[in-house]
Write a protein that holds these residues in place. Sequence first.
Motif, PDB file in Angstrom:
ATOM      1  N   GLU A   1      -8.196   0.149   1.745  1.00 38.33           N
ATOM      2  CA  GLU A   1      -7.531  -0.393   0.536  1.00 38.33           C
ATOM      3  C   GLU A   1      -6.299   0.486   0.157  1.00 38.33           C
ATOM      4  OE1 GLU A   1     -10.934  -0.301  -2.243  1.00 38.33           O
ATOM      5  OE2 GLU A   1     -11.933  -1.765  -1.037  1.00 38.33           O
ATOM      6  N   ARG A   2      -6.371   1.955   0.242  1.00 39.41           N
ATOM      7  CA  ARG A   2      -5.373   2.486  -0.047  1.00 39.41           C
ATOM      8  C   ARG A   2      -4.082   2.266   0.917  1.00 39.41           C
ATOM      9  NH1 ARG A   2      -5.470   7.236  -3.511  1.00 39.41           N
ATOM     10  NH2 ARG A   2      -3.634   6.858  -3.595  1.00 39.41           N
ATOM     11  N   VAL A   3      -4.383   2.360   2.225  1.00 41.23           N
ATOM     12  CA  VAL A   3      -3.294   1.590   3.259  1.00 41.23           C
ATOM     13  C   VAL A   3      -2.693   0.251   2.584  1.00 41.23           C
ATOM     14  CG1 VAL A   3      -2.692   0.828   5.395  1.00 41.23           C
ATOM     15  CG2 VAL A   3      -4.202   2.910   5.250  1.00 41.23           C
ATOM     16  N   ARG A   4      -3.365  -0.587   2.227  1.00 41.52           N
ATOM     17  CA  ARG A   4      -2.740  -2.034   1.731  1.00 41.52           C
ATOM     18  C   ARG A   4      -2.017  -1.570   0.466  1.00 41.52           C
ATOM     19  NH1 ARG A   4      -7.920  -5.007   3.246  1.00 41.52           N
ATOM     20  NH2 ARG A   4      -6.952  -5.676   5.267  1.00 41.52           N
ATOM     21  N   ALA A   5      -2.253  -0.679  -0.298  1.00 43.87           N
ATOM     22  CA  ALA A   5      -1.723  -0.578  -1.658  1.00 43.87           C
ATOM     23  C   ALA A   5      -0.552   0.391  -1.601  1.00 43.87           C
ATOM     24  CB  ALA A   5      -2.780  -0.038  -2.462  1.00 43.87           C
ATOM     25  N   ASP A   6      -0.793   1.229  -0.871  1.00 42.55           N
ATOM     26  CA  ASP A   6       0.368   2.667  -0.965  1.00 42.55           C
ATOM     27  C   ASP A   6       1.188   2.525   0.252  1.00 42.55           C
ATOM     28  OD1 ASP A   6      -0.876   3.589  -2.930  1.00 42.55           O
ATOM     29  OD2 ASP A   6      -2.370   4.806  -1.952  1.00 42.55           O
ATOM     30  N   ARG A   7       0.753   1.721   1.536  1.00 48.62           N
ATOM     31  CA  ARG A   7       1.630   1.874   2.727  1.00 48.62           C
ATOM     32  C   ARG A   7       2.036   2.909   3.292  1.00 48.62           C
ATOM     33  NH1 ARG A   7       3.045  -3.964   3.037  1.00 48.62           N
ATOM     34  NH2 ARG A   7       1.990  -4.814   1.439  1.00 48.62           N
ATOM     35  N   PRO A   8       1.190   3.925   3.654  1.00 47.09           N
ATOM     36  CA  PRO A   8       1.487   5.343   4.064  1.00 47.09           C
ATOM     37  C   PRO A   8       2.186   5.237   5.536  1.00 47.09           C
ATOM     38  CG  PRO A   8      -0.764   5.167   4.245  1.00 47.09           C
ATOM     39  CD  PRO A   8      -0.390   3.860   3.474  1.00 47.09           C
ATOM     40  N   ARG A   9       2.792   6.031   6.108  1.00 45.45           N
ATOM     41  CA  ARG A   9       3.555   6.040   7.202  1.00 45.45           C
ATOM     42  C   ARG A   9       2.536   6.827   8.284  1.00 45.45           C
ATOM     43  NH1 ARG A   9       9.580   8.124   6.762  1.00 45.45           N
ATOM     44  NH2 ARG A   9       8.522   9.986   5.909  1.00 45.45           N
ATOM     45  N   VAL A  10       1.708   7.529   7.999  1.00 47.16           N
ATOM     46  CA  VAL A  10       0.920   8.239   8.863  1.00 47.16           C
ATOM     47  C   VAL A  10      -0.646   8.056   7.867  1.00 47.16           C
ATOM     48  CG1 VAL A  10      -0.131  10.418   9.815  1.00 47.16           C
ATOM     49  CG2 VAL A  10       2.577   9.713   9.922  1.00 47.16           C
ATOM     50  N   VAL A  11      -1.566   7.963   8.667  1.00 46.00           N
ATOM     51  CA  VAL A  11      -3.168   8.058   8.352  1.00 46.00           C
ATOM     52  C   VAL A  11      -3.660   9.174   9.146  1.00 46.00           C
ATOM     53  CG1 VAL A  11      -5.541   6.758   7.771  1.00 46.00           C
ATOM     54  CG2 VAL A  11      -2.991   5.720   7.435  1.00 46.00           C
TER      55      VAL A  11
END
Length: 124
Positions: free
Chosen positions: A40-50
């Motif tokens: 959910e956070r990847v979809r919302a925040d669109r980080p470059r690295v996880v």
Amino acid sequence: MAISVLVVDDDDDIAMLLVSSLERAGISTARAGNGREGVERVRADRPRVVLMDWMMPGTDGIQAAREIRRSTDIPQPHIIMLTARVHSSDQEDAIRAGVDEVVAKPFRPREVVGHVKELLELAS
């Protein structure tokens, strides 16, 4: 400010160690406590690295990586799996799930930060 790195780990001590190390290096971060929240956070925040732990209750890191990779509506981040699972078959499973790299636990925070910086430079 947009976040550059999302740390996904159910272990508070490890997550806070990574977040504080990254932020001391001037890298903006966010945290998720499990795989579902991470997606959910990847979809919302669109980080470059996880930075994602493998072993988490509910949605584990492999399941979360697969879901992120299936999401065609978001920019795809680099995914680094943090795990104590170091057998070659485990690493192959991670790569098949869409993980870019596997980092064995225990790890040195400074090395993880250096690696993240390299990936952020590549993504720029």
